[in-house]
Design an enzyme around this catalytic site. Structure first.
Site, PDB file in Angstrom:
ATOM      1  N   ARG A 296     -40.090  53.922  32.872  1.00 57.62           N
ATOM      2  CA  ARG A 296     -38.724  54.450  32.773  1.00 57.62           C
ATOM      3  C   ARG A 296     -38.662  55.956  32.984  1.00 57.62           C
ATOM      4  O   ARG A 296     -37.921  56.436  33.820  1.00 57.62           O
ATOM      5  CB  ARG A 296     -38.104  54.042  31.425  1.00 57.62           C
TER       6      ARG A 296
ATOM      7  N   HIS B  15     -45.351  32.738  71.478  1.00 59.75           N
ATOM      8  CA  HIS B  15     -46.675  32.739  72.090  1.00 59.75           C
ATOM      9  C   HIS B  15     -46.601  31.980  73.425  1.00 59.75           C
ATOM     10  O   HIS B  15     -45.519  31.634  73.901  1.00 59.75           O
ATOM     11  CB  HIS B  15     -47.690  32.118  71.132  1.00 59.75           C
TER      12      HIS B  15
ATOM     13  N   GLN C  82     -33.612  29.298  70.342  1.00 54.27           N
ATOM     14  CA  GLN C  82     -33.486  29.857  68.994  1.00 54.27           C
ATOM     15  C   GLN C  82     -34.870  30.028  68.376  1.00 54.27           C
ATOM     16  O   GLN C  82     -35.711  29.125  68.454  1.00 54.27           O
ATOM     17  CB  GLN C  82     -32.657  28.890  68.128  1.00 54.27           C
ATOM     18  N   THR C  83     -35.116  31.187  67.765  1.00 56.68           N
ATOM     19  CA  THR C  83     -36.380  31.358  67.067  1.00 56.68           C
ATOM     20  C   THR C  83     -36.244  32.397  65.964  1.00 56.68           C
ATOM     21  O   THR C  83     -35.432  33.323  66.066  1.00 56.68           O
ATOM     22  CB  THR C  83     -37.511  31.760  68.030  1.00 56.68           C
ATOM     23  N   ARG C  84     -37.049  32.236  64.917  1.00 57.62           N
ATOM     24  CA  ARG C  84     -37.161  33.239  63.848  1.00 57.62           C
ATOM     25  C   ARG C  84     -38.623  33.642  63.671  1.00 57.62           C
ATOM     26  O   ARG C  84     -38.962  34.320  62.711  1.00 57.62           O
ATOM     27  CB  ARG C  84     -36.618  32.705  62.521  1.00 57.62           C
TER      28      ARG C  84
ATOM     29  N   HIS D 243     -44.519  28.727  73.700  1.00 59.14           N
ATOM     30  CA  HIS D 243     -43.065  28.903  73.717  1.00 59.14           C
ATOM     31  C   HIS D 243     -42.593  29.326  75.107  1.00 59.14           C
ATOM     32  O   HIS D 243     -41.557  28.866  75.596  1.00 59.14           O
ATOM     33  CB  HIS D 243     -42.657  29.952  72.681  1.00 59.14           C
TER      34      HIS D 243
ATOM     35  N   ARG E 250     -38.309  20.257  66.854  1.00 55.77           N
ATOM     36  CA  ARG E 250     -38.743  19.302  65.825  1.00 55.77           C
ATOM     37  C   ARG E 250     -38.591  19.981  64.476  1.00 55.77           C
ATOM     38  O   ARG E 250     -39.038  21.092  64.269  1.00 55.77           O
ATOM     39  CB  ARG E 250     -40.203  18.913  66.085  1.00 55.77           C
ATOM     40  N   ASP E 251     -37.896  19.329  63.526  1.00 56.58           N
ATOM     41  CA  ASP E 251     -37.589  19.902  62.210  1.00 56.58           C
ATOM     42  C   ASP E 251     -36.920  21.267  62.380  1.00 56.58           C
ATOM     43  O   ASP E 251     -37.298  22.250  61.749  1.00 56.58           O
ATOM     44  CB  ASP E 251     -38.846  20.018  61.353  1.00 56.58           C
TER      45      ASP E 251
ATOM     46  N   ALA F 113     -34.952  24.462  62.045  1.00 57.97           N
ATOM     47  CA  ALA F 113     -34.464  25.217  60.886  1.00 57.97           C
ATOM     48  C   ALA F 113     -34.806  24.540  59.565  1.00 57.97           C
ATOM     49  O   ALA F 113     -34.064  24.639  58.592  1.00 57.97           O
ATOM     50  CB  ALA F 113     -32.960  25.451  60.984  1.00 57.97           C
TER      51      ALA F 113
END
Length: 576
Positions: A439, A205, A199-201, A208, A294-295, A297
């Site tokens: 406007r 690199h 999982q990644t957002r 990973h 680690r941590d 999300a």
């Protein structure tokens, strides 16, 4: 054989309702409709394709209450995240939405009918404070999901079963979008028996790639890179850039080891609960193993400057429900680079005294913004090239200078002078959006009602964000007396302007007495006589900005001095 879905049955509503699709589509023309929000659209897609199995509806009150309290649906099935359809009381009343009513759910992008909410089960009023505390750990607006809950989620939730008409249409990266059934079929076709999902957002690199390859080899498995391309944390790298990065990095995997598929998920950044939810989703997509970081999300710091969740809270909660999840957790191993051997190793396996090198996310962003070199040991040339194309150096990024203050405070004069100064410096186009001028420029009639002023500020936010995204310097100078409106404008720019999401609030704090004494247009005189309504400082309170980037006052500083102080602020942030 891929992992059985959560609950044993894949709730593929699109496949289930295919035989009656034409009947449902015809019926949708005569039903009251709900235009979904972007988050609801993501949720609906994963409900109807089976990604949220065993869920097959937006939650009714019994399921919602049970999930918030116990991480279980009312029938006892493990499910960590409330999936709800929120509506305003006004929309519910206007469309007579209540038990037994059938309502069509429409795509906000093209108005297409996607599903029918069959026989609404209940309309209920949630306890949002309790939801924030139980699901996200605190009712703290520093948490993006809590801020969303407070500011964007409507007052009522509507629950009921769903009949699927069609999934949302996507025009980007179509070949990389798989439903759970399609991905399961792909795994079976390739005879993949073990699949480690990642999982990644964020962009990926070398570290990973190394950790996922290591995880797969240790388990004699294949790798599923399954990034989120729905809603993520505000300020994240846009998914177009990220997908180009993922495509580049897939070429670095051993032949046949990895596969890339995109997940249209709206993340909540809920830490431990989110990790359990992510594990359920990946199980539904056929994965047998899931990497929990680690941590995992985590949204960052809370209002007190501390992490919302402990570093291993997510791993602990997934471990707690391991028997029910029936997907093996792979703990994310922090990888570090060893220059002596030109390889990555887990931090806890590096002998004492061996030199290591690392680049933090903050340092990477700094290098991208400044154009500083990014070493090849950290990332791949193709990845860096892609990131640099989407995130130019600071000097080429757009920004928004947002001047707010009372009428006749001098904000318009400062804005015009700042426009001249920035034009003189060159390097960017400069757009000036004054409160009185924006406007007619947007073809909107002038109106003093609070509702129309709010709409005008929303338009100003949209235009500012689009200009800044394109690299322009935007100088906006509305009165904007309400703190909530100013925060909404800032959020719009930060979330949608991409690399141009640089926002600075300048409070022109010239006192009311001076503004009124020098008001040659007579606005305050008309307001005090009742001829004008909604004038800040007279019959409407001006809420002083609490966290302005700069506060100035024309009774104490000249216009050139103020403009110079704004330019210095931009220079400090390397934007000029």
């Amino acid at each position: 054989m891929s992992n059985p879905p959560h609950g044993g049955i894949l709730k593929d509503l699109v496949a289930r309702d295919e035989p009656i699709r034409d009947v449902l589509k015809a019926e949708a023309k005569s039903l009251p409709d709900i235009i979904l929000t972007d988050r609801q659209l993501c949720d609906l897609e994963l409900i109807i394709n089976g990604g949220f199995s065993p869920l097959e509806s937006f939650m009714n009150e019994a399921d919602y209450t049970s999930v918030v309290d116990t991480l279980r649906l009312a029938d006892g099935a493990l499910f960590a995240m409330p999936i709800t359809l929120d509506l305003s009381g006004e929309e519910i009343a206007n469309k007579s939405i209540g038990p037994g009513v059938r309502v069509v759910l429409r795509d906000p992008r093209d108005d297409e009918a996607l599903a029918i909410l069959t026989e609404v089960e209940d309309v209920y009023h949630p306890n949002k404070v309790k939801e924030a505390i139980e699901v996200f750990g605190a009712d703290d607006p520093a948490h993006p999901a809590v801020a969303y809950l407070r500011n964007k989620v409507q007052d009522y939730y509507v629950g009921g079963k769903i009949q699927a008409i069609q999934p949302p249409t996507h025009f980007d990266y179509v070949a990389l979008r798989y439903t759970p059934a399609e991905l399961r079929a792909h795994f079976n076709k390739l005879a993949w028996r073990k699949v480690v999902a990642f999982q990644t957002r964020n962009p990926m690199h070398r570290a990973h790639r190394e950790l996922t390859v290591r995880a797969a080899r240790q388990r004699q498995a294949n790798v599923l890179i399954h990034p989120v391309v729905g809603l993520t944390k505000p300020g994240d790298v846009d998914h177009y850039t990220r997908v180009r990065v993922y495509e580049a990095i897939m070429a670095k995997y051993p032949n046949g080891m990895g596969h890339l598929a995109l997940l249209p998920l709206a993340m909540r950044m809920a830490g431990p609960r989110e990790a359990v939810w992510h594990a359920i989703i990946r199980k539904n997509f056929g994965a047998t193993h899931f990497i929990v970081g680690r941590d995992h999300a985590g949204p960052g710091k809370n209002s007190q400057g501390k992490d919302f969740y402990g570093p291993y809270d997510a791993q602990d909660l997934v471990t707690k429900y391991r028997d029910e999840l029936q997907i093996d957790m792979v703990p994310f191993q922090m990888m570090t680079y060893l220059p002596s051997t030109d390889e990555y190793q887990p931090v806890d396996e590096v002998p004492k005294g061996v030199q290591t090198l690392d680049i933090s996310g903050t340092e990477l962003r700094r290098r991208l913004k400044t154009g500083a070199p990014i070493p090849d040991w950290f990332s791949y040339d193709a990845v860096v090239k892609t990131l640099r194309e989407s995130y130019p150096p600071r000097l080429k990024q757009g920004f928004v200078i947002f001047l707010t203050g009372l009428h006749n405070s001098g904000k318009d004069t400062v804005a015009k002078a700042l426009q001249v100064t920035l034009n003189q410096q060159g390097g960017r186009s400069v757009s000036l959006l004054l409160g009185d001028g924006v406007r007619p420029e947007l073809d909107t009639p002038s109106c003093t009602s609070s509702e129309e002023r709010s709409k005008n500020l929303q338009r100003l936010a949209f235009v500012s964000a689009e200009l800044a995204r394109a690299g322009a310097a935007v100088v906006a100078a509305p009165v904007a007396p309400k703190a909530a409106s100013r925060e909404a404008i800032k959020d719009t720019v930060l979330q949608t302007a991409g690399p141009g999401g640089n926002f600075f609030t300048i409070h022109v704090a010239t006192p009311l007495a001076h503004c009124e004494a020098t008001d040659r247009a007579g606005v305050y005189k008309k307001a005090r006589s009742g001829e004008l309504k909604g004038v800040a400082g007279v019959d409407e309170v001006y809420e002083t900005p609490e966290r302005a980037d700069l506060t100035v006052d024309l009774t104490k500083q000249s216009v050139p001095e103020i403009v110079h102080s704004i330019v210095l602020l931009l220079e400090t942030n390397a934007l000029v």
